[in-house]
Structures are given as C-alpha cells and as structure tokens.
Design an enzyme around this catalytic site. Structure first.
Site, PDB file in Angstrom:
ATOM      1  N   GLU A 132       0.850  -1.155  -0.220  1.00 23.32           N
ATOM      2  CA  GLU A 132       0.071  -0.026   0.001  1.00 23.32           C
ATOM      3  C   GLU A 132       0.795   1.255   0.012  1.00 23.32           C
ATOM      4  O   GLU A 132       1.921   1.196   0.194  1.00 23.32           O
ATOM      5  CB  GLU A 132      -0.877   0.038   1.160  1.00 23.32           C
ATOM      6  CG  GLU A 132      -1.700  -1.211   1.036  1.00 23.32           C
ATOM      7  CD  GLU A 132      -2.888  -1.188   2.351  1.00 23.32           C
ATOM      8  OE1 GLU A 132      -3.506  -0.271   2.844  1.00 23.32           O
ATOM      9  OE2 GLU A 132      -3.315  -2.347   2.570  1.00 23.32           O
ATOM     10  N   MET A 181      -9.961  -4.240  -1.852  1.00 24.54           N
ATOM     11  CA  MET A 181      -9.936  -3.769  -0.454  1.00 24.54           C
ATOM     12  C   MET A 181     -11.260  -2.745  -0.505  1.00 24.54           C
ATOM     13  O   MET A 181     -11.214  -1.461  -0.306  1.00 24.54           O
ATOM     14  CB  MET A 181      -8.890  -3.135   0.034  1.00 24.54           C
ATOM     15  CG  MET A 181      -7.699  -4.310   0.113  1.00 24.54           C
ATOM     16  SD  MET A 181      -6.227  -3.572   0.805  1.00 24.54           S
ATOM     17  CE  MET A 181      -5.358  -2.717  -0.511  1.00 24.54           C
ATOM     18  N   THR A 182     -12.378  -3.300  -0.907  1.00 19.77           N
ATOM     19  CA  THR A 182     -13.788  -2.523  -0.821  1.00 19.77           C
ATOM     20  C   THR A 182     -14.423  -2.354   0.572  1.00 19.77           C
ATOM     21  O   THR A 182     -15.411  -2.766   0.526  1.00 19.77           O
ATOM     22  CB  THR A 182     -14.644  -3.001  -1.962  1.00 19.77           C
ATOM     23  OG1 THR A 182     -14.789  -4.583  -1.666  1.00 19.77           O
ATOM     24  CG2 THR A 182     -14.579  -2.841  -3.192  1.00 19.77           C
ATOM     25  N   TYR A 183     -13.616  -1.628   1.418  1.00 21.55           N
ATOM     26  CA  TYR A 183     -13.901  -1.258   2.533  1.00 21.55           C
ATOM     27  C   TYR A 183     -13.122  -0.008   3.354  1.00 21.55           C
ATOM     28  O   TYR A 183     -12.461   0.382   2.472  1.00 21.55           O
ATOM     29  CB  TYR A 183     -13.867  -2.497   3.437  1.00 21.55           C
ATOM     30  CG  TYR A 183     -12.476  -3.313   3.402  1.00 21.55           C
ATOM     31  CD1 TYR A 183     -11.280  -2.890   4.192  1.00 21.55           C
ATOM     32  CD2 TYR A 183     -12.356  -4.475   2.775  1.00 21.55           C
ATOM     33  CE1 TYR A 183     -10.011  -3.637   3.888  1.00 21.55           C
ATOM     34  CE2 TYR A 183     -11.105  -5.215   2.484  1.00 21.55           C
ATOM     35  CZ  TYR A 183     -10.071  -4.725   3.187  1.00 21.55           C
ATOM     36  OH  TYR A 183      -9.018  -5.551   3.068  1.00 21.55           O
TER      37      TYR A 183
END
Length: 428
Positions: free
Chosen positions: A260, A323-325
């Site tokens: 990231e 990472m849909t949060y």
C-alpha cells in the site's frame, strides 16, 4: 436461511412461531446477548430451508409452485392466503421446503440417499446429530440442493493460540485463511508472526492457508519502503527467497501481496514484482494473489490508487482481492465502512479489466463506534459486530438502516452524556 428484521412489539417467541423454528436455535445462531430483549430494526438469521419469493408481474400461484417443486396448497397454508386467485407483484411469499414424514424402517442415511442430499446437510437443517433416533411420524425437512458455490478469503488478525477457536468456528465457511501479516523490512527480511496455530487449525477445517505480506509506509530513515524494495532487484530476490522459505516451513499454499501507498512512479515496478513472484512461486506449486485499493477508474488519483494497476494484476496474479472497505475510516467522520453503493462502483470498473472469476470483493466484519459530533483527529473505537449489538441492547436503541449504503447504524447517549454513532453490518 431467511432474514427477519425485528418490528416494534415483536418477541423472539413470536418470530420463532412465524417461521416454525425453535427459539433456542434462533438465539444460538444469532448469539443474542439477551433473547428477551430484541432491538427494533435488528436483523435475525432464521435457520430454515424455507425461502422468500417476491411475486413478479404475470405470475400466479400455480407457476410459482411449479418453480419450487411444492404444491399450491402448501404455499397457501404457509402464507395464510385467503384468496389464491389474488396475488400481486411485490408480494413476498414464504415458500416451504420439502418435508418428509418418517416411515417405519427409515434411517437418516436412507432419507438422505432417497432425496440425493448430503447427510450432514440433512442433520444440520433439522438440528440433529448422527446418533439421533427418529420415529415413524417425525417430520424431516429436506435441504435444498441449489446452493451456489463461492470462494471466500478471511484475513485474521488474532494470532497465536487466540486464533484457534476463531478458526475452528469460522473456517468451515472459508476457502482461504490469511493470518495478517508478515511485515517486510528494508533488507528483504520479514517480521515473524505467530501463525502456526492458525495454519494448523485451518487445515483442520479444510481451509487453505495463504501467507499475507505487507509493507510499512516508510523505512526507519523515512523512505517509502515499497519504493526501496521495488527498485532493487537483489532485494526482491532476497524477499522472495525468504517468503518461499517460510511458506515451505509452515505449509502455506499461496501468497497474498498487499503493498500500500506505493509511489505512482513505481507502478510498473510493482507489476514487475508481482510477475517475478509468480515466476518463482508457480513452479513450486504455490499460487499468488494481490490486494488492491478500491478504484473506480484506471487513472484515479491518490497515493493509495495510482500504482495499483487492475489490468496488470488481473492478468498476472491468480486472483485479486479488492479492498472495498474502510470508507468509514476510524479517524474520519462516521459512515458505513463497506457501503454497497461504493462497492458496486468499484466492481463495475473492475470487471472491465479483470476476469470476473479472478475477483474477490472485500467487506468488513467489525463495527465502529464514533463520538458525535465528530471532531477532526478523534478516533472511533473498533469493536466486534456482537459488541455493537450488546451496546445497542444495553442502551435500548433502535437500529436504523441506510438504504443507499445498505448498512445498519444506531445512535446512543453514554453515561457521560456523549452521543455516539455506531456503524456495523448484519445479516442483510
């Protein structure tokens, strides 16, 4: 299973009676902190093989009965329909599952064979065990066979022996289990983690252990760690050698790469590293996946997004986890953590550049408790879903549901007079 949203005045006894399911099974499945105190708006999972059918224009009961393999009379009785000739679009009908009356000489194994269903499914839906004695006249619910198969990964942050009871309970629902995570160091080494108990428990539940690696944002000297690794081929080889050694030693079967805050100029370097990982791990029988930030376009700006190349990762890796949060970030203002409207935007873009069968989408199974009004810099408390329900029960709150994000939330005032807002997820 069905989902029931508690309405004013409803009790667990009343809800159990509606679905003809024992109160104890509903209370246990939903881990209710106090079965005598349900919250208005609380979503309960009902352990039943019955399903809900929403009537569409032009449908009649005969056609619906044919679709589900039940009789019109069963639907009429189950829904207490007074005029079978009058149903209308939008009407929700409970469609009863097939039921069998035990005959002399029947066994549970024989019933499972007769209806071509798995014996364990038959036991589960009826709340039975393999040693349960059945008698003529008993009614046995026949489980439905049209269950879709999906693949699921679970990241687990509890390590050591604390992971074992969680894995034993939940890993039966998982394809992959990923202890999170091995932290990369600037010399290509990895910070050790106590993941052996979780791995051992995963194998006991037929879940595939997947090694997760991630990076700090900066090195000890303040450099971007991903940049240091991704621009040095020798460091990459060292890192991958260390990864392989751990995977072999601890019986991991695959790798999940979670880099990231990668610098935009390192986009191609990151793609090349994923390819290198595949080239080194595939010949040894390991798979490779990556975790990607939630993008809605190829050129979405921002440090979190620009170096995450959906097309390249979707082509190179075996699968990707989006990472849909974290829209409801702990240091941000209160909002849904995994809002479905935002998830849809990400998926709508993802399927244009990544093969659908390679896409996992993420959502959280934790809750956040913010003090409101929100003050910049103030951090929300991260809690479990069950803790959220306990808080709501203690303060007698009403659970609300945001239709746009499709997430539940509630507010309460604590003993110090402070207002709180809690966002979480439920069965819906």
């Amino acid at each position: 299973m069905l989902i029931h949203v508690v309405k004013p005045g409803e009790t667990l006894w009343r809800i159990s009676s509606i679905y003809n399911v024992p109160m104890a099974r509903v209370a246990a499945l939903n881990e209710l902190p106090n079965p005598n105190r349900l919250l208005i708006g609380q979503a309960l999972v009902i352990p039943t093989e019955d399903v809900i059918h929403v009537v569409r224009p032009g449908e009649n009961l005969w056609r619906i009965a044919q679709q589900y393999g039940v009789s019109v009379q069963e639907i009429v009785q189950r829904n207490q329909i007074t005029n079978p000739n009058y149903i209308y679009p939008g009407l929700q009908l409970i469609i009863p599952a097939m039921r069998y009356r035990v005959q002399p000489g029947d066994t549970l194994w024989g019933i499972a064979q007769r209806f071509n269903v798995d014996l364990q499914d038959l036991l589960r839906v009826n709340g039975l065990t393999a040693t349960t004695v059945i008698y003529p006249g008993n009614i046995i619910v026949i489980p439905r066979k049209d269950r879709p198969e999906i693949e699921v990964n679970g990241y687990i942050y509890n390590l050591g022996e604390a992971a074992v009871p969680i894995v034993r309970e939940d890993a039966v629902h998982l394809t992959y289990l990923s202890p999170f995570a091995y932290l990369i160091k600037e010399d290509g080494e990895l910070e050790p983690i106590d993941d052996v108990p979780a791995i051992r428990a995963a194998y006991g539940r037929d879940a595939v252990p997947m090694m997760a690696i991630t990076n700090f944002t900066v090195t000890q000297l303040g450099q971007n760690l991903a940049h240091v690794i991704l621009t040095d081929s020798a460091l990459q080889e060292t890192l991958l050698t260390n990864i392989i050694n751990i995977m072999v030693e601890k019986d991991y079967m695959g790798l999940n790469i979670d880099f990231e805050n990668v610098l935009p100029e390192d986009r191609e370097n990151y793609n090349n590293f994923v390819q290198l990982a595949v080239d080194r791990l595939h010949p040894r029988g390991f798979f490779v996946s990556t975790a990607l930030a939630p993008k809605v376009s190829a050129d979405q700006p921002g440090l979190l997004y620009e170096a995450h190349d959906y097309e390249a990762h979707g082509r190179i890796a075996d699968f990707v986890i989006l990472m849909t949060y974290e829209w409801g970030y702990r240091r941000g203002a209160p909002q849904a953590i995994s809002p479905l409207n935002q998830i849809r935007r990400v998926l709508d873009y993802a399927v244009t550049v990544i093969p659908r069968e390679k896409i996992f989408f993420g959502f959280q199974i934790y809750a956040r408790d913010w003090i409101i009004p929100h003050v910049q810099g103030q951090e929300a408390r991260t809690i479990s879903m069950q803790e959220a329900i306990r808080i709501g029960t203690n303060y007698g709150t009403v659970i609300q549901y945001d239709e746009t994000t499709q997430s539940p939330f509630f507010r309460y005032r604590d003993e110090q007079g402070r207002m709180h807002e809690v966002w979480f997820e439920d069965a819906r």
